[in-house]
Design a protein around this motif. Structure first.
Motif, mmCIF file in Angstrom:
data_model
loop_
_atom_site.group_PDB
_atom_site.id
_atom_site.type_symbol
_atom_site.label_atom_id
_atom_site.label_comp_id
_atom_site.label_asym_id
_atom_site.label_seq_id
_atom_site.Cartn_x
_atom_site.Cartn_y
_atom_site.Cartn_z
ATOM 1 N N MET A 205 13.365 -6.969 -3.866
ATOM 2 C CA MET A 205 12.300 -7.376 -4.799
ATOM 3 C C MET A 205 11.291 -6.334 -4.392
ATOM 4 O O MET A 205 11.147 -6.376 -3.039
ATOM 5 C CB MET A 205 12.086 -8.685 -4.685
ATOM 6 N N THR A 206 10.543 -5.723 -5.225
ATOM 7 C CA THR A 206 9.398 -4.869 -4.967
ATOM 8 C C THR A 206 8.365 -5.487 -4.172
ATOM 9 O O THR A 206 7.909 -6.604 -4.413
ATOM 10 C CB THR A 206 9.010 -4.337 -6.409
ATOM 11 N N GLN A 207 7.999 -5.035 -2.842
ATOM 12 C CA GLN A 207 7.037 -5.390 -2.190
ATOM 13 C C GLN A 207 5.741 -4.621 -2.562
ATOM 14 O O GLN A 207 5.828 -3.445 -2.832
ATOM 15 C CB GLN A 207 7.135 -5.197 -0.679
ATOM 16 N N VAL A 208 4.439 -5.536 -2.838
ATOM 17 C CA VAL A 208 3.394 -4.827 -3.316
ATOM 18 C C VAL A 208 2.086 -5.272 -2.333
ATOM 19 O O VAL A 208 2.008 -6.076 -2.006
ATOM 20 C CB VAL A 208 2.890 -5.412 -4.762
ATOM 21 N N ASP A 209 1.666 -4.035 -1.860
ATOM 22 C CA ASP A 209 0.500 -3.923 -0.962
ATOM 23 C C ASP A 209 -0.690 -3.509 -1.580
ATOM 24 O O ASP A 209 -0.788 -2.470 -2.280
ATOM 25 C CB ASP A 209 0.993 -2.910 0.052
ATOM 26 N N PHE A 210 -1.874 -4.091 -1.589
ATOM 27 C CA PHE A 210 -3.226 -3.803 -1.907
ATOM 28 C C PHE A 210 -3.945 -3.315 -0.772
ATOM 29 O O PHE A 210 -4.275 -3.969 0.072
ATOM 30 C CB PHE A 210 -3.830 -4.834 -2.753
ATOM 31 N N TYR A 211 -4.614 -2.203 -1.026
ATOM 32 C CA TYR A 211 -5.492 -1.522 0.085
ATOM 33 C C TYR A 211 -7.014 -1.733 -0.616
ATOM 34 O O TYR A 211 -7.315 -1.037 -1.531
ATOM 35 C CB TYR A 211 -5.182 -0.296 0.396
ATOM 36 N N ILE A 212 -7.882 -2.476 0.281
ATOM 37 C CA ILE A 212 -9.102 -2.671 -0.486
ATOM 38 C C ILE A 212 -10.194 -2.037 0.474
ATOM 39 O O ILE A 212 -10.376 -2.123 1.750
ATOM 40 C CB ILE A 212 -9.440 -4.301 -0.260
ATOM 41 N N LEU A 213 -10.761 -1.122 -0.178
ATOM 42 C CA LEU A 213 -11.738 -0.185 0.252
ATOM 43 C C LEU A 213 -13.130 -0.519 0.193
ATOM 44 O O LEU A 213 -13.604 -1.201 -0.708
ATOM 45 C CB LEU A 213 -11.602 1.265 -0.089
ATOM 46 N N PRO A 214 -13.999 -0.292 1.413
ATOM 47 C CA PRO A 214 -15.459 -0.717 0.984
ATOM 48 C C PRO A 214 -16.215 0.174 0.235
ATOM 49 O O PRO A 214 -17.320 -0.142 -0.152
ATOM 50 C CB PRO A 214 -16.030 -0.685 2.395
ATOM 51 N N ASP A 215 -15.754 1.290 0.017
ATOM 52 C CA ASP A 215 -16.431 2.469 -0.938
ATOM 53 C C ASP A 215 -16.243 2.256 -2.300
ATOM 54 O O ASP A 215 -15.550 1.382 -2.776
ATOM 55 C CB ASP A 215 -15.674 3.688 -0.522
ATOM 56 N N THR A 216 -17.562 2.700 -3.033
ATOM 57 C CA THR A 216 -17.432 2.723 -4.302
ATOM 58 C C THR A 216 -17.029 3.829 -5.368
ATOM 59 O O THR A 216 -17.068 3.768 -6.540
ATOM 60 C CB THR A 216 -19.030 2.165 -4.773
ATOM 61 N N THR A 217 -16.823 4.839 -4.738
ATOM 62 C CA THR A 217 -16.718 6.346 -5.364
ATOM 63 C C THR A 217 -15.099 6.512 -5.486
ATOM 64 O O THR A 217 -14.268 6.190 -4.983
ATOM 65 C CB THR A 217 -17.244 7.463 -4.525
ATOM 66 N N LEU A 218 -14.574 7.198 -6.694
ATOM 67 C CA LEU A 218 -13.455 7.670 -7.102
ATOM 68 C C LEU A 218 -12.849 8.455 -6.112
ATOM 69 O O LEU A 218 -11.876 8.567 -5.804
ATOM 70 C CB LEU A 218 -13.616 8.324 -8.470
ATOM 71 N N GLU A 219 -13.869 9.379 -5.428
ATOM 72 C CA GLU A 219 -13.635 10.344 -4.521
ATOM 73 C C GLU A 219 -13.064 9.664 -3.128
ATOM 74 O O GLU A 219 -12.102 10.191 -2.725
ATOM 75 C CB GLU A 219 -14.667 11.411 -3.965
ATOM 76 N N ALA A 220 -13.640 8.582 -2.617
ATOM 77 C CA ALA A 220 -13.055 7.937 -1.720
ATOM 78 C C ALA A 220 -11.811 7.200 -1.983
ATOM 79 O O ALA A 220 -10.736 7.534 -0.867
ATOM 80 C CB ALA A 220 -14.154 6.820 -1.256
ATOM 81 N N ARG A 221 -11.570 6.711 -3.079
ATOM 82 C CA ARG A 221 -10.227 6.174 -3.562
ATOM 83 C C ARG A 221 -9.205 7.247 -3.493
ATOM 84 O O ARG A 221 -8.272 6.981 -2.790
ATOM 85 C CB ARG A 221 -10.472 5.592 -4.784
#
Length: 151
Positions: free
Chosen positions: A1-17
């Protein structure tokens, strides 16, 4: 089964993402996965393509931009990292596959990957879309893990 990981950044910009996506892509590919970066649209895919050339001055992550046809580009078969916005890459036998999903939604073909990574930043549209993705994965019974990153 596919493992899903969410990485949560403190930044707000698309560039940082997108910059974090490049660093994460390098890490995932370094672990032996064939990685597909699934962009929201062609413009984001081309932006990722450019960033992967320059995100680190001392390294290069071989990659190919997959065109809008199901076959993709010829080069996509010879690199470990592909970037696309419509179709999944062709599977490679006996190679673990991962997807870094930068689209607001979940592609219907996500379960063909061993791992899926989602990147959340503190932009309201991204937060809203990725909360829905989290709920969808959980409702379907996929293992989901959050990684809270510090600035």
């Amino acid at each position: 089964m596919t493992q899903v990981d969410f990485y949560i950044l403190p930044d707000t910009t698309l560039e940082a993402r997108l910059d974090f996506a490049c660093r994460l892509a390098e890490t995932i590919a370094g672990k032996g996965f064939r990685l597909h970066l699934h962009a929201e649209d062609e413009a984001m895919a081309r932006d990722l393509d450019d960033r992967l050339w320059t995100f680190r001055p001392d390294a290069y992550l071989p990659h190919a931009l997959v065109d809008s046809s199901p076959l993709g580009s010829e080069m996509a078969d010879s690199v470990a990292v592909t970037i696309g916005w419509e179709h999944p890459p062709e599977p490679v036998p006996d190679t673990p596959m991962a997807m870094l999903n930068l689209d607001p939604g979940i592609p219907e073909w996500f379960s063909r990957f061993d791992r899926v990574a989602e990147i959340i930043n503190q932009h309201q549209q991204v937060l809203t879309a990725k909360r829905e993705c989290w709920q969808t994965y959980k409702q379907r019974g996929y293992p989901v893990k959050a990684h809270q990153l510090k600035g």
